[in-house]
Design a protein around this motif. Structure first.
Motif, PDB file in Angstrom:
ATOM      1  N   TYR A   1     -56.590 -93.326  11.953  1.00 40.17           N
ATOM      2  CA  TYR A   1     -57.516 -92.200  12.081  1.00 40.17           C
ATOM      3  C   TYR A   1     -56.910 -91.044  12.885  1.00 40.17           C
ATOM      4  O   TYR A   1     -57.599 -90.075  13.191  1.00 40.17           O
ATOM      5  CB  TYR A   1     -58.810 -92.654  12.778  1.00 40.17           C
ATOM      6  CG  TYR A   1     -59.571 -93.705  12.010  1.00 40.17           C
ATOM      7  CD1 TYR A   1     -60.358 -93.372  10.923  1.00 40.17           C
ATOM      8  CD2 TYR A   1     -59.493 -95.047  12.378  1.00 40.17           C
ATOM      9  CE1 TYR A   1     -61.065 -94.346  10.218  1.00 40.17           C
ATOM     10  CE2 TYR A   1     -60.200 -96.021  11.681  1.00 40.17           C
ATOM     11  CZ  TYR A   1     -60.972 -95.667  10.604  1.00 40.17           C
ATOM     12  OH  TYR A   1     -61.668 -96.635   9.912  1.00 40.17           O
ATOM     13  N   GLY A   2     -55.618 -91.158  13.219  1.00 44.52           N
ATOM     14  CA  GLY A   2     -54.970 -90.115  14.005  1.00 44.52           C
ATOM     15  C   GLY A   2     -55.357 -90.159  15.458  1.00 44.52           C
ATOM     16  O   GLY A   2     -55.508 -89.107  16.108  1.00 44.52           O
ATOM     17  N   CYS A   3     -55.541 -91.368  16.004  1.00 46.47           N
ATOM     18  CA  CYS A   3     -56.001 -91.523  17.381  1.00 46.47           C
ATOM     19  C   CYS A   3     -55.022 -90.898  18.369  1.00 46.47           C
ATOM     20  O   CYS A   3     -53.811 -91.129  18.305  1.00 46.47           O
ATOM     21  CB  CYS A   3     -56.184 -93.008  17.702  1.00 46.47           C
ATOM     22  SG  CYS A   3     -56.774 -93.335  19.384  1.00 46.47           S
ATOM     23  N   VAL A   4     -55.556 -90.088  19.284  1.00 50.17           N
ATOM     24  CA  VAL A   4     -54.762 -89.519  20.382  1.00 50.17           C
ATOM     25  C   VAL A   4     -55.513 -89.790  21.677  1.00 50.17           C
ATOM     26  O   VAL A   4     -56.741 -89.845  21.698  1.00 50.17           O
ATOM     27  CB  VAL A   4     -54.521 -88.009  20.206  1.00 50.17           C
ATOM     28  CG1 VAL A   4     -53.601 -87.733  19.031  1.00 50.17           C
ATOM     29  CG2 VAL A   4     -55.840 -87.258  20.037  1.00 50.17           C
ATOM     30  N   GLU A   5     -54.771 -89.966  22.747  1.00 51.83           N
ATOM     31  CA  GLU A   5     -55.388 -90.347  24.019  1.00 51.83           C
ATOM     32  C   GLU A   5     -55.787 -89.156  24.868  1.00 51.83           C
ATOM     33  O   GLU A   5     -56.163 -89.307  26.018  1.00 51.83           O
ATOM     34  CB  GLU A   5     -54.450 -91.286  24.780  1.00 51.83           C
ATOM     35  CG  GLU A   5     -54.286 -92.607  24.036  1.00 51.83           C
ATOM     36  CD  GLU A   5     -53.408 -93.612  24.773  1.00 51.83           C
ATOM     37  OE1 GLU A   5     -52.853 -93.250  25.824  1.00 51.83           O
ATOM     38  OE2 GLU A   5     -53.295 -94.754  24.291  1.00 51.83           O
ATOM     39  N   LYS A   6     -55.705 -87.986  24.295  1.00 53.13           N
ATOM     40  CA  LYS A   6     -56.274 -86.799  24.906  1.00 53.13           C
ATOM     41  C   LYS A   6     -56.567 -85.806  23.791  1.00 53.13           C
ATOM     42  O   LYS A   6     -55.862 -85.759  22.780  1.00 53.13           O
ATOM     43  CB  LYS A   6     -55.351 -86.180  25.952  1.00 53.13           C
ATOM     44  CG  LYS A   6     -54.051 -85.618  25.403  1.00 53.13           C
ATOM     45  CD  LYS A   6     -53.257 -84.966  26.514  1.00 53.13           C
ATOM     46  CE  LYS A   6     -51.954 -84.340  25.982  1.00 53.13           C
ATOM     47  NZ  LYS A   6     -51.202 -83.677  27.040  1.00 53.13           N
ATOM     48  N   THR A   7     -57.628 -85.036  23.971  1.00 51.80           N
ATOM     49  CA  THR A   7     -58.004 -84.064  22.953  1.00 51.80           C
ATOM     50  C   THR A   7     -56.910 -83.024  22.788  1.00 51.80           C
ATOM     51  O   THR A   7     -56.368 -82.507  23.761  1.00 51.80           O
ATOM     52  CB  THR A   7     -59.320 -83.372  23.347  1.00 51.80           C
ATOM     53  OG1 THR A   7     -60.339 -84.360  23.443  1.00 51.80           O
ATOM     54  CG2 THR A   7     -59.723 -82.347  22.308  1.00 51.80           C
ATOM     55  N   THR A   8     -56.554 -82.739  21.549  1.00 57.48           N
ATOM     56  CA  THR A   8     -55.522 -81.732  21.268  1.00 57.48           C
ATOM     57  C   THR A   8     -56.073 -80.749  20.246  1.00 57.48           C
ATOM     58  O   THR A   8     -57.182 -80.893  19.747  1.00 57.48           O
ATOM     59  CB  THR A   8     -54.253 -82.388  20.700  1.00 57.48           C
ATOM     60  OG1 THR A   8     -54.580 -83.042  19.470  1.00 57.48           O
ATOM     61  CG2 THR A   8     -53.676 -83.408  21.660  1.00 57.48           C
ATOM     62  N   HIS A   9     -55.247 -79.747  19.950  1.00 55.09           N
ATOM     63  CA  HIS A   9     -55.650 -78.782  18.943  1.00 55.09           C
ATOM     64  C   HIS A   9     -55.887 -79.474  17.611  1.00 55.09           C
ATOM     65  O   HIS A   9     -55.190 -80.422  17.255  1.00 55.09           O
ATOM     66  CB  HIS A   9     -54.558 -77.716  18.757  1.00 55.09           C
ATOM     67  CG  HIS A   9     -54.514 -76.714  19.862  1.00 55.09           C
ATOM     68  ND1 HIS A   9     -55.511 -75.796  20.061  1.00 55.09           N
ATOM     69  CD2 HIS A   9     -53.575 -76.487  20.812  1.00 55.09           C
ATOM     70  CE1 HIS A   9     -55.199 -75.028  21.099  1.00 55.09           C
ATOM     71  NE2 HIS A   9     -54.030 -75.434  21.567  1.00 55.09           N
ATOM     72  N   LYS A  10     -56.854 -78.994  16.889  1.00 52.74           N
ATOM     73  CA  LYS A  10     -57.109 -79.516  15.551  1.00 52.74           C
ATOM     74  C   LYS A  10     -55.918 -79.191  14.653  1.00 52.74           C
ATOM     75  O   LYS A  10     -55.389 -78.082  14.677  1.00 52.74           O
ATOM     76  CB  LYS A  10     -58.374 -78.878  14.979  1.00 52.74           C
ATOM     77  CG  LYS A  10     -58.729 -79.368  13.585  1.00 52.74           C
ATOM     78  CD  LYS A  10     -59.991 -78.696  13.091  1.00 52.74           C
ATOM     79  CE  LYS A  10     -60.337 -79.144  11.689  1.00 52.74           C
ATOM     80  NZ  LYS A  10     -61.556 -78.478  11.177  1.00 52.74           N
ATOM     81  N   LEU A  11     -55.474 -80.160  13.886  1.00 54.33           N
ATOM     82  CA  LEU A  11     -54.331 -79.948  13.009  1.00 54.33           C
ATOM     83  C   LEU A  11     -54.689 -78.987  11.874  1.00 54.33           C
ATOM     84  O   LEU A  11     -55.763 -79.068  11.292  1.00 54.33           O
ATOM     85  CB  LEU A  11     -53.854 -81.277  12.415  1.00 54.33           C
ATOM     86  CG  LEU A  11     -53.255 -82.296  13.392  1.00 54.33           C
ATOM     87  CD1 LEU A  11     -52.821 -83.535  12.630  1.00 54.33           C
ATOM     88  CD2 LEU A  11     -52.090 -81.709  14.154  1.00 54.33           C
ATOM     89  N   GLU A  12     -53.763 -78.096  11.585  1.00 59.07           N
ATOM     90  CA  GLU A  12     -53.931 -77.169  10.472  1.00 59.07           C
ATOM     91  C   GLU A  12     -53.210 -77.714   9.242  1.00 59.07           C
ATOM     92  O   GLU A  12     -52.262 -78.488   9.344  1.00 59.07           O
ATOM     93  CB  GLU A  12     -53.383 -75.785  10.852  1.00 59.07           C
ATOM     94  CG  GLU A  12     -54.045 -75.164  12.079  1.00 59.07           C
ATOM     95  CD  GLU A  12     -55.505 -74.811  11.832  1.00 59.07           C
ATOM     96  OE1 GLU A  12     -55.877 -74.657  10.649  1.00 59.07           O
ATOM     97  OE2 GLU A  12     -56.263 -74.700  12.807  1.00 59.07           O
TER      98      GLU A  12
END
Length: 645
Positions: free
Chosen positions: A165-176
């Motif tokens: 699901y594209g898990c990241v451990e901190k919120t980042t910019h939404k991918l374009e």
């Protein structure tokens, strides 16, 4: 203490009324009862704290802040403040005055206008619906509270099954989406085209099929509520056992605290109504010290003035006001009915409604200061971390708290605060329903304990579908159709039934008799009660009807038709007592249509002040004219009017 006498209608009269056997109005069915059988506040502090606890709830922490963020920041706050002055405060005061004056709950006060008794029944039903799903949200807070006690907060680490699901451990910019330009695509990951596979193969960089998703979001939706992709019966699944246990614990706590009615809940609120303020102040100070906190605060308070021209902003502000103040839910009427007759309810109403606004603003500063700090730390804008509804309370904020050492401590404090905030409101919802039943059937008051336990068990079982994988959709459905959508209609009917049918002048006389003076400034309150409240609420309700927008499963995907059918059926169930009772009273009254209308809108013989003066025959055995709406103890004798104060 002298005893009062009660007839089969549940109406309490003073001993003087029945003192003489020669009094022709003495009822043969009179019986002696304890004057405290219905209950009364131990002191004023219990009443104030209970009302604050009812009005200040979970919605103040996430709903107000997110609506402000989405509707122009300070522009929304300005709209909210204007509506609270013109509608919220007047209606809050109206409900407290009429319930304290009569000593009656949501169904009993309609002795002043029998045709409108269905409004009180609708209030009891709307509180019943709210108590079902509100405790589910309280169960979420308990789940997070226990999860916060782990060595590593579970919403800070990605699991292997979440990587897809594209898990990241901190919120980042939404991918374009990938552009095909090497310079633009090479520095960061980009999304593959969903339709053009040839384009994807020709890219000079590796694209991904998933966007970045914060681990806190995946934890809430995949672990806590295990949200199903759709809400059809085949998607609902079985109750999630962890949430079932948390919900069971929540109901046990509610039942234990309410088992003796206000005699027990009135003591609990000393802690539950004050503790959240301690935590809010601590979190505010801690949040303001974060680097970037000022960015979040600016996002919260800097207005977008053009938003004030949008009716959507005003409709959102009105919905939040009713949800937050609990006006038209019946809880205020219930709490006010336990007051002493001469209590200064005028000052209480202003204090409690002001505390609701102040709490919402403080919570807004707390949340956006912390979100601003998180946005600065991870290099994104505040708009990329602020989420609505559950997202703010159970996704964005847990992630923000995980950045504050020691993160377990801050998480425990925050979710315990949410638990206590929700608990107070839950007390009000359930007690309102119980009081409506007990006021209609006074003999049941001696079974308070049994009723409380019985309702707790029944509502727990009814709420089990809310903690299945499809339960999130059920909660949204109950909130939207059972409470949010219905309360505006009930508020319109309530203001018309009291201020237009019973009469604003009669209401003013009642208030003057009870407090010694009319509400000041009298013309302002009269204008708000008789004009602003019914017309503005009615206009907002019509706007909501015309601009009806279905709840959504995902963005752009509305609820299926069968779900909307269930939702409108729930709305009808809550509101149907209003026309049914009116028609029943009309058809069972005697005379022509106009005589029937006069009869069913005239206060009945039991209506009067709770100090007992209206129930006593004064000198010369002269009858009262109270049933025609003159709510001071007047007597008419040979054309002359004598007033006994």
């Amino acid at each position: 203490m002298p005893k009062n006498i009660k007839n089969t209608h549940g109406d309490t009269k003073t001993p003087e009324y029945y003192a003489s056997e020669s009094n022709p109005s003495v009822n043969s069915d009179a019986k002696i009862e304890d004057p405290d059988e219905r209950g009364q506040w131990g002191n004023k502090a219990e009443f104030i704290l209970s009302c604050i606890g009812l009005s200040v709830g979970l919605g103040n922490v996430w709903r107000f802040s997110y609506l402000a963020y989405e509707n122009g920041g300070a522009a929304f706050v300005i709209a909210y403040l204007i509506l609270q002055i013109l509608i919220g405060k007047p209606m809050y005061m109206m409900e407290l005055i009429i319930s304290q004056y009569s000593g009656r709950g949501p169904t009993g006060i309609w002795a002043m206008n029998p045709s409108a008794k269905g409004i009180g029944i609708a209030m009891g039903l709307i509180s019943l619906v709210a108590s079902i799903y509100y405790n589910v949200i309280i169960a979420y807070t308990l789940y997070y509270l226990f999860a916060s006690m782990q060595k590593v907060l579970p919403w800070t680490k990605c699991r292997d099954e979440w990587l897809d699901y594209g898990c990241v451990e901190k919120t980042t910019h939404k991918l374009e989406t990938c552009t095909g330009n090497v310079t633009l695509d090479q520095g960061v990951k980009c999304l593959c085209s969903l339709t053009n596979y040839t384009f994807n193969e020709g890219l000079s960089v590796n694209c991904t099929n998933t966007t970045n998703t914060a681990v806190a979001e995946l934890y809430f939706y995949k672990t806590v509520i295990q949200k199903a992709p759709n809400m059809y019966p085949s998607d609902m699944g079985a109750p999630i056992w962890q949430l079932a246990l948390c919900l069971l614990l929540a109901w046990i706590i509610v039942v234990v605290c309410l088992i003796k009615g206000i005699k027990s809940s009135g003591k609990v609120v000393y802690f539950t109504a004050t503790f959240p303020y301690v935590i809010l102040i601590i979190l505010l100070i801690r949040g303001c010290l974060l680097d970037g906190a000022i960015d979040g605060i600016k996002y919260f308070i800097v207005p977008e003035w053009k938003k004030l021209a949008s009716l959507d902003v005003w409709a959102a502000a009105a919905g939040q006001m009713f949800f937050s103040l609990s006006v038209a839910f019946g809880g205020i009427l219930m709490f006010g009915s336990y007051n002493k007759f001469k209590n200064n309810v005028y000052g209480d109403a202003l204090l409690i409604s002001s505390m609701d606004l102040i709490t919402s603003i403080i919570a807004g500063f707390v949340i956006f200061a912390n979100l601003g700090g998180m946005a600065k730390q991870i290099g994104v804008g505040v708009k990329d971390v602020a989420k609505g509804g559950y997202g703010l309370a159970f996704v964005a904020y847990p992630e923000a708290l995980s950045k504050l050492p020691p993160n377990q401590l801050w998480s425990i404090l925050f979710f315990f605060m949410l638990f206590t905030l929700g608990l107070d409101s839950q007390f009000g919802f359930l007690e309102t329903t119980l009081v409506c039943i007990q006021d209609e059937f006074p003999r049941l008051r001696k079974y308070k304990t049994h009723m409380c336990i019985g309702f707790g068990v029944a509502l727990y079982l009814i709420a089990l579908p809310c903690i299945t994988p499809g339960g999130d959709y059920v909660v949204t459905l109950m909130d939207f159709f059972g409470s949010d959508f219905s309360v505006l209609f009930i508020a319109v009917c309530e203001s018309i039934a009291i201020m237009w049918v019973y009469g604003v002048k009669r209401f003013m006389k009642d208030c003057e008799y009870m407090l010694g003076h009319a509400p000041r400034p009298m013309y302002f309150w009269g204008f708000c009660w008789s004009v602003c409240a019914p017309f503005l609420i009615g206009a907002l309700f019509l706007y909501r009807m015309i601009k009806f927008k279905s709840p959504e499963i995902t963005k752009g995907v509305p609820y299926p038709r069968f779900a909307l059918g269930i939702g409108f059926s729930l709305t009808a169930l809550v509101l149907i007592p209003i026309p049914l009772v009116f028609l029943y009273k009309l058809f069972t009254a005697k005379g022509n249509v106009f005589e029937r209308l006069r009869t069913i809108t005239t206060p009945d013989a039991n209506w009067g002040p709770n100090d007992g003066s209206m129930k006593q025959h004064l000198a010369y055995n002269l009858d009262m004219v109270a049933k025609y709406g003159v709510d001071n103890p007047e007597v008419v004798a040979y054309g002359d009017v004598y007033t006994h104060m």
